[in-house]
Enzyme design. Structure first.
Site, short mmCIF file in Angstrom:
data_model
loop_
_atom_site.label_atom_id
_atom_site.label_comp_id
_atom_site.label_asym_id
_atom_site.label_seq_id
_atom_site.Cartn_x
_atom_site.Cartn_y
_atom_site.Cartn_z
N GLY A 10 66.58 72.96 51.87
CA GLY A 10 66.69 71.76 51.05
C GLY A 10 65.64 70.76 51.49
O GLY A 10 65.62 70.34 52.64
N MET A 11 64.74 70.40 50.58
CA MET A 11 63.68 69.42 50.89
C MET A 11 63.91 68.18 50.04
O MET A 11 63.83 68.24 48.81
CB MET A 11 62.30 70.03 50.64
CG MET A 11 61.94 71.12 51.64
SD MET A 11 60.30 71.83 51.37
CE MET A 11 59.23 70.47 51.86
N SER A 12 64.20 67.07 50.71
CA SER A 12 64.58 65.84 50.01
C SER A 12 63.42 64.89 49.77
O SER A 12 63.55 63.89 49.08
CB SER A 12 65.63 65.10 50.84
OG SER A 12 65.05 64.67 52.06
N GLY A 14 62.16 63.50 52.44
CA GLY A 14 62.22 62.73 53.68
C GLY A 14 61.53 63.47 54.82
O GLY A 14 61.23 64.66 54.72
N VAL A 15 61.32 62.76 55.90
CA VAL A 15 60.56 63.33 57.02
C VAL A 15 61.34 64.44 57.74
O VAL A 15 60.75 65.42 58.20
CB VAL A 15 60.11 62.21 58.00
CG1 VAL A 15 61.27 61.65 58.78
CG2 VAL A 15 59.02 62.71 58.93
N SER A 17 63.66 66.79 56.65
CA SER A 17 63.63 68.12 56.00
C SER A 17 62.21 68.66 55.91
O SER A 17 61.99 69.87 55.93
CB SER A 17 64.29 68.06 54.62
OG SER A 17 63.66 67.11 53.78
N MET A 36 66.96 69.07 45.49
CA MET A 36 68.20 68.93 44.72
C MET A 36 68.26 67.58 44.02
O MET A 36 68.10 66.54 44.66
CB MET A 36 69.41 69.04 45.67
CG MET A 36 69.66 70.42 46.17
SD MET A 36 70.99 70.45 47.41
CE MET A 36 70.04 70.25 48.92
N CYS A 101 79.92 65.95 49.83
CA CYS A 101 78.64 66.45 49.31
C CYS A 101 78.17 67.66 50.11
O CYS A 101 77.68 68.64 49.54
CB CYS A 101 77.59 65.34 49.35
SG CYS A 101 75.99 65.84 48.68
N GLY A 125 67.73 69.64 56.89
CA GLY A 125 67.18 68.78 57.93
C GLY A 125 68.26 68.02 58.69
O GLY A 125 67.97 67.01 59.33
N CYS A 200 74.33 58.51 48.82
CA CYS A 200 73.21 59.08 48.06
C CYS A 200 73.12 58.56 46.63
O CYS A 200 72.05 58.22 46.16
CB CYS A 200 73.29 60.61 48.06
SG CYS A 200 74.96 61.26 48.03
#
Length: 373
Positions: A10-12, A14-15, A17, A36, A101, A125, A200
């Protein structure tokens, strides 16, 4: 044909992930990024950063050389997380949507989707660790992160054996400062991006304003423990136990402590039946302290309740582990547990999670239903 294990992470944007994805690639995995999208309502407002987050995630994927795709879980999120969030607030409790979540979206809908992409494993992450139990290699344990200040095992306590057996937490063994260093060294475009805060789907927006749109609410009396009416609350859903700011009693006369200062007011109890909010003066008022609690909706990492009676627990995220005696309560209608604390706990809040630990091992927990002195 590649013999590398395929990991979907999962890559959001943010640093955390981003660095986790780079680490996995360095470790020799075939890495696929998955962005996501969990919220669609007012997505174009000033508070929602989804578009920028997607741009950041794609930029990072390009730099570290991994494929990335976006997946929309907004419908699942609304059904499984947001609806429950609103139900709990309407009932006067204070839920923790991040716990839901993780259990329902990041390690269920996301995991299912990743498996369809041919993943052997998934990764996030989060700051936590997974290991095979030393005494039982067939069983998986959830452990706190090495960086105690960033540990997120509290939010992950509802994960089960099937989920943990497929999960990697690359950041579990390193400090957050190291993550930032790596991001700068490998010149990630988001190396200096601020960490996201708040829930979120709410982002940085004013919380009361957000709830206003979704909840029906009814003003009612605000009382002291003596039964004196000292004001009117705007709706029980908008207050949480231990809350100090935003009560609306700025001009109210109050008794003074030994130092001559006025003691602040705190939210101490909610009586849903009479629609009454009780407030008390002073941080250590007896109504804010609880020696016991009872929890339901239990979830155990090992699949069964712990057999150890003396454990430690957190009743909110940023809290030190507190020693407690654990007792499993089996009734005809439900399974609950009771915790008795060595030292009274402050503002134990129904709807929040009580999470149990044996040292660094997170055992699971339940949703707080009630507390006692």
């Amino acid at each position: 044909m590649s013999t590398k294990k395929r990991v979907v992470i999962g890559m959001s944007g943010g640093v955390d992930s981003s660095v986790a994805a780079w680490m996995l690639k360095q470790q020799g995995y075939e890495v696929i990024g998955l962005f996501m999208k969990n919220w669609e309502d007012d997505d174009d407002s000033e508070y929602c950063s989804t578009r920028q987050d997607w741009i950041d995630a794609v930029s990072v994927a390009d730099v570290i050389g991994v494929d990335i795709e976006a997946v929309n879980f907004a419908a699942e999120y609304k059904d499984r997380v947001f609806a429950e969030f609103l139900r709990e607030y309407q009932a006067g409790r204070t839920p923790n949507p991040d716990v839901l979540c993780n259990a329902e979206i990041k390690f269920k809908a996301f995991l299912d989707h990743a498996m369809k992409l041919g993943a052997d494993l998934i990764a996030t992450g989060h700051y936590a660790r997974v290991r095979q139990a030393p005494a039982d290699p067939g069983r998986f344990e959830l452990l706190k992160a090495v960086d105690a200040s960033k540990d997120q095992s509290y939010f992950l306590h509802r994960l089960n054996q099937a989920q943990l057996s497929k999960t990697l937490f690359p950041l579990g063994e390193i400090e957050k400062t190291e993550v930032r260093k790596i991001a700068e060294q490998i010149q990630l475009p988001n190396a200096k991006k601020k960490d996201s805060t708040g829930i979120c789907f709410i982002g940085e927006r004013p919380f009361r304003e957000f709830l206003n749109r979704y909840l029906s609410y009814k003003p009612g009396p605000m009382k002291t423990p003596d039964g004196d009416v000292v004001g009117e609350h705007v709706g029980l859903s908008f207050y949480t136990l231990g809350q100090r700011k935003g009560i609306g009693l700025g001009g109210m006369k109050s008794h003074k402590n030994a130092g001559g200062d006025s003691d602040p007011w705190y939210v101490a109890r909610k009586d849903v039946e009479s629609n009454t909010l009780y407030i008390v003066q002073g941080h250590d008022h007896p109504w804010l302290l609880s020696s016991t609690l009872q929890a339901g909706q239990l979830s155990w990492v090992a699949g069964e309740a712990p057999r150890i009676a003396d454990l430690s627990a957190k009743t909110r995220y940023r809290q030190a582990d507190m020693a407690c005696a654990f007792g499993n309560l089996q009734t005809e209608t439900a399974e609950n547990f009771k915790l008795a604390f060595t030292d009274p706990q402050w503002a134990v809040t129904p709807g929040q999670s009580a999470v149990l630990y044996d040292g660094d091992v997170c055992l699971g927990g339940g949703i707080i239903e009630s507390s006692g002195s």
